[in-house]
Design a protein around this motif. Structure first.
Motif, short mmCIF file in Angstrom:
data_model
loop_
_atom_site.label_atom_id
_atom_site.label_comp_id
_atom_site.label_asym_id
_atom_site.label_seq_id
_atom_site.Cartn_x
_atom_site.Cartn_y
_atom_site.Cartn_z
N MET A 13 0.82 -1.21 0.00
CA MET A 13 0.00 0.00 0.00
C MET A 13 0.86 1.27 0.00
N ASP A 14 1.96 1.25 0.74
CA ASP A 14 2.84 2.42 0.88
C ASP A 14 4.26 1.96 0.57
N LEU A 15 4.72 2.23 -0.64
CA LEU A 15 6.01 1.72 -1.10
C LEU A 15 7.16 2.22 -0.22
N GLU A 16 7.18 3.49 0.10
CA GLU A 16 8.29 4.03 0.91
C GLU A 16 8.34 3.41 2.30
N LYS A 17 7.19 3.21 2.91
CA LYS A 17 7.12 2.58 4.23
C LYS A 17 7.64 1.14 4.14
N SER A 18 7.25 0.43 3.09
CA SER A 18 7.71 -0.95 2.92
C SER A 18 9.21 -1.01 2.64
N LEU A 19 9.72 -0.12 1.80
CA LEU A 19 11.17 -0.08 1.53
C LEU A 19 11.94 0.14 2.83
N GLY A 27 17.78 -5.85 6.00
CA GLY A 27 18.95 -5.38 5.26
C GLY A 27 18.77 -5.43 3.75
N LEU A 28 17.53 -5.52 3.26
CA LEU A 28 17.29 -5.56 1.82
C LEU A 28 17.36 -4.15 1.25
N VAL A 29 17.95 -4.03 0.06
CA VAL A 29 18.06 -2.73 -0.59
C VAL A 29 17.49 -2.82 -2.00
N GLU A 30 16.99 -1.71 -2.46
CA GLU A 30 16.44 -1.65 -3.81
C GLU A 30 17.57 -1.79 -4.83
N VAL A 31 17.42 -2.74 -5.75
CA VAL A 31 18.44 -2.97 -6.77
C VAL A 31 17.99 -2.51 -8.15
N ILE A 42 4.41 1.00 -9.73
CA ILE A 42 5.86 1.01 -9.51
C ILE A 42 6.24 -0.38 -9.02
N LEU A 43 7.27 -0.94 -9.62
CA LEU A 43 7.85 -2.20 -9.17
C LEU A 43 9.22 -1.90 -8.61
N ALA A 44 9.45 -2.24 -7.36
CA ALA A 44 10.76 -2.05 -6.73
C ALA A 44 11.29 -3.43 -6.37
N PHE A 45 12.47 -3.76 -6.89
CA PHE A 45 13.08 -5.07 -6.66
C PHE A 45 14.15 -4.92 -5.58
N LEU A 46 14.06 -5.74 -4.53
CA LEU A 46 14.98 -5.68 -3.40
C LEU A 46 15.89 -6.90 -3.42
N LYS A 52 20.87 -14.17 -5.91
CA LYS A 52 20.19 -13.59 -7.06
C LYS A 52 18.70 -13.36 -6.80
N HIS A 53 18.15 -14.10 -5.84
CA HIS A 53 16.72 -14.02 -5.56
C HIS A 53 16.36 -12.61 -5.08
N GLN A 54 15.24 -12.09 -5.58
CA GLN A 54 14.81 -10.75 -5.21
C GLN A 54 13.37 -10.76 -4.72
N LEU A 55 13.04 -9.73 -3.96
CA LEU A 55 11.66 -9.49 -3.54
C LEU A 55 11.16 -8.30 -4.35
N GLU A 56 10.10 -8.51 -5.10
CA GLU A 56 9.49 -7.44 -5.89
C GLU A 56 8.34 -6.85 -5.08
N LEU A 57 8.41 -5.57 -4.80
CA LEU A 57 7.32 -4.86 -4.15
C LEU A 57 6.56 -4.11 -5.24
N THR A 58 5.26 -4.35 -5.32
CA THR A 58 4.43 -3.72 -6.34
C THR A 58 3.49 -2.72 -5.69
N TRP A 59 3.57 -1.48 -6.14
CA TRP A 59 2.64 -0.44 -5.70
C TRP A 59 1.73 -0.11 -6.87
N LEU A 60 0.41 -0.15 -6.64
CA LEU A 60 -0.59 0.14 -7.67
C LEU A 60 -1.30 1.45 -7.33
N LYS A 61 -1.22 2.41 -8.22
CA LYS A 61 -1.80 3.74 -7.98
C LYS A 61 -3.30 3.70 -7.72
N ASN A 62 -4.02 2.93 -8.49
CA ASN A 62 -5.48 2.96 -8.41
C ASN A 62 -6.08 1.83 -7.58
#
Length: 124
Positions: A13-19, A27-31, A42-46, A52-62
């Motif tokens: 729901m809140d990308l910045e809060k989740s990051l 200790g995950l960082v956006e790559v 917005i897709l943010a991959f951590l 190599k495995h990543q966590l994709e955080l998806t934020w949907l505007k609507n």
């Protein structure tokens, strides 16, 4: 033919809060990041810096609901740590531990959107 894990996705729901949570708690960082040209997502991959495995955080505007339906939360990610007690102290201080199974030597933390993350000792 071979297949390899690439990433898992959590909608947030809140990308910045989740990051901020994933950086502090694990200790995950956006790559990398992908933003829709129309601003609809917005897709943010951590990454953890070691796999190599990543966590994709998806934020949907609507997204018009207050949260995502996580069902019974029977699915989760798991992270190994080389310092289980130190990690537990950190997560206790963050007040994000949701369940502990001391007999099994594991516990779960919860992120800002209610996703459970299992913390397990490193296998030696």
């Amino acid at each position: 033919m071979q297949f390899h894990f690439a990433h898992n996705n959590f909608n947030v729901m809140d990308l910045e809060k989740s990051l901020a949570f994933y950086k502090e708690a694990l200790g995950l960082v956006e790559v990398r990041r992908k933003e829709a040209p129309d601003g609809s997502f917005i897709l943010a991959f951590l990454g953890d810096g070691s796999s190599k495995h990543q966590l994709e955080l998806t934020w949907l505007k609507n997204w018009e609901k207050d949260s995502y339906n996580l069902g019974d939360n029977e699915f989760h990610l798991a992270f190994e740590t080389d310092d289980l007690e130190g990690a537990r102290e950190k997560h206790r201080a963050m007040d994000c531990i949701i369940y502990e199974n001391k007999q099994m030597g594991i516990y779960f933390i919860v992120d800002p959107d209610g996703y459970w993350i299992e913390i397990v000792p490193e296998k030696k």
